[in-house]
Design an enzyme around this catalytic site. Structure first.
Site, PDB file in Angstrom:
ATOM      1  N   TRP A 101      75.048  19.086  51.827  1.00  0.00           N
ATOM      2  CA  TRP A 101      74.622  17.431  52.010  1.00  0.00           C
ATOM      3  C   TRP A 101      75.885  16.625  52.092  1.00  0.00           C
ATOM      4  CZ3 TRP A 101      70.167  18.160  53.218  1.00  0.00           C
ATOM      5  CH2 TRP A 101      69.404  18.920  52.647  1.00  0.00           C
ATOM      6  N   ASP A 168      75.557   9.672  46.397  1.00  0.00           N
ATOM      7  CA  ASP A 168      74.022  10.136  46.612  1.00  0.00           C
ATOM      8  C   ASP A 168      73.866  11.001  45.533  1.00  0.00           C
ATOM      9  OD1 ASP A 168      71.989  11.914  47.311  1.00  0.00           O
ATOM     10  OD2 ASP A 168      73.200  12.983  48.874  1.00  0.00           O
ATOM     11  N   LYS A 192      62.609  14.094  43.496  1.00  0.00           N
ATOM     12  CA  LYS A 192      63.095  15.038  42.232  1.00  0.00           C
ATOM     13  C   LYS A 192      63.038  14.517  40.793  1.00  0.00           C
ATOM     14  CE  LYS A 192      66.309  16.902  45.778  1.00  0.00           C
ATOM     15  NZ  LYS A 192      65.670  18.144  46.208  1.00  0.00           N
TER      16      LYS A 192
END
Length: 356
Positions: A101, A168, A192
């Site tokens: 990511w 992030d 999540k």
């Protein structure tokens, strides 16, 4: 039948959130309309998005300079929206490379300016968080991925930096206590720990915006979203509603401080089994282990498929590891009950004894 859901995302949601959402699908707040049918510019939905944004601010204890946004596009869009809004063509941004990511974020940032990879754990297939890195005081910002779902690593301490810090937090947002005000911009796909798939939360300091000279597309300029209260275009109404309900639930658990205790207990129990079961072993440095995504492998890889089939019979789902790492991954997000971890640990004990 309710399974033990260890999926990496979209992930398990609290039962009470699912119950309230199911009722709202038929009749939202006595309106005679489904939550899927109400107008996004009506008082009915305005109350939802106002509460969701206020709950984020409350749970993260954000300073007044922050604005909270709910946006389309996922964290993937934020990989480009952050540098587009903050990084000049001749400027440099620093990134810590801790996996897939962060690599995607680096790739997008290079389209808007220069990128200095200040630290990386690539040489070990990202099995640890870099401890040594140098960030130039001339960098526009430093970007980190606070938790790495694929590899099972997590920043246990937020780095001190002289430049604005960008985070992030897609996979560990509001799973633990931290000083969120150390950051200048935080983004997270909510699917999540704080809702269902379909919307991204951005918390941004207004003071860092409006400094680039490039012309920004209307829909990608954070200032326009702030001015329009996250309703520059039609927002994902249902996803924001689910996020609001999840944030209410999280507040009732004692917020980040309360849920952190449960998350620590879940992770410690599972890691203890991994460390003592002769059939399994962890894949990352112990000091960098994620409380959210527990990655482990077998010393006998030929038994992996058999173990997956066994756990499926025990109603354990979502533990197959990412293809780039292999093995297993158990995601222990906020809404996962401790009882599910107990079931997984018992399955590991039983399988190990059977194969001894």
């Amino acid at each position: 039948m309710k399974v033990h859901n260890f999926n990496a995302g979209p992930s398990v949601l609290p039962n009470e959130v699912l119950y309230k959402a199911s009722k709202a699908l038929i009749d939202f707040e006595g309106s005679g309309m489904s939550i899927l049918e109400i107008g996004h510019r009506t008082p009915l939905f305005q109350a939802v998005i106002d509460e969701a944004r206020n709950l984020v601010r409350e749970l993260m204890q954000l300073e007044d300079d922050f604005e909270v946004l709910y946006l389309h596009g996922g964290a993937t869009q934020q990989f480009l929206q952050v540098p587009m809004n903050l990084l000049e063509n001749d400027g440099t941004a620093s990134y810590i490379d801790t996996g897939v990511w962060s690599n995607k974020a680096i790739k997008e940032a290079k389209q808007f300016g220069f990128v200095d990879v200040a630290g990386s754990s690539k040489e070990s297939n990202y099995t640890y968080i870099p401890k040594q890195f140098n960030v130039s005081p001339k960098s526009t910002y430093l970007h980190i991925t606070t938790n790495n779902t694929i590899y099972g690593t997590q920043w246990q301490h937020i780095p001190e930096t002289e430049v604005p810090l960008i985070g992030d937090m897609s996979s560990d947002i509001l799973s633990r206590q931290m000083d969120f005000n150390k950051f200048s911009l935080i983004y997270a796909g909510v699917q999540k720990n704080m809702g269902a798939a379909g919307v991204t939360m951005v918390a941004v300091r207004k003071s860092i915006l409006g400094k680039v000279t490039r012309k920004l597309p209307t829909i990608l300029d954070y200032r326009n979203h702030i001015e329009n209260g996250s309703m520059l275009n039609t927002p994902p109404v249902f996803s924001i509603y689910i996020s609001m309900l999840t944030l209410r639930w999280l507040r009732d658990q004692g917020g980040a401080a309360g849920i952190e205790k449960l998350n620590e207990k879940k992770a410690a129990f599972l890691y203890d089994e991994i460390d003592h079961n002769p059939l399994f072993r962890g894949t990352v440095a112990k000091e960098d282990r994620s409380r959210m995504n527990v990655c482990f492998i077998m010393d006998k890889p030929e038994l992996e498929d058999e173990f997956l089939k066994f756990t499926k019979k025990e109603d354990i789902v979502g533990i197959k590891g990412h293809r780039s790492v292999g093995g297993f991954r158990a995601s222990l997000y906020n809404a996962l009950p401790y009882e599910s971890v107990e079931v997984l640990v018992e399955a590991m004990k039983y399988f190990s004894l059977k194969k001894a």
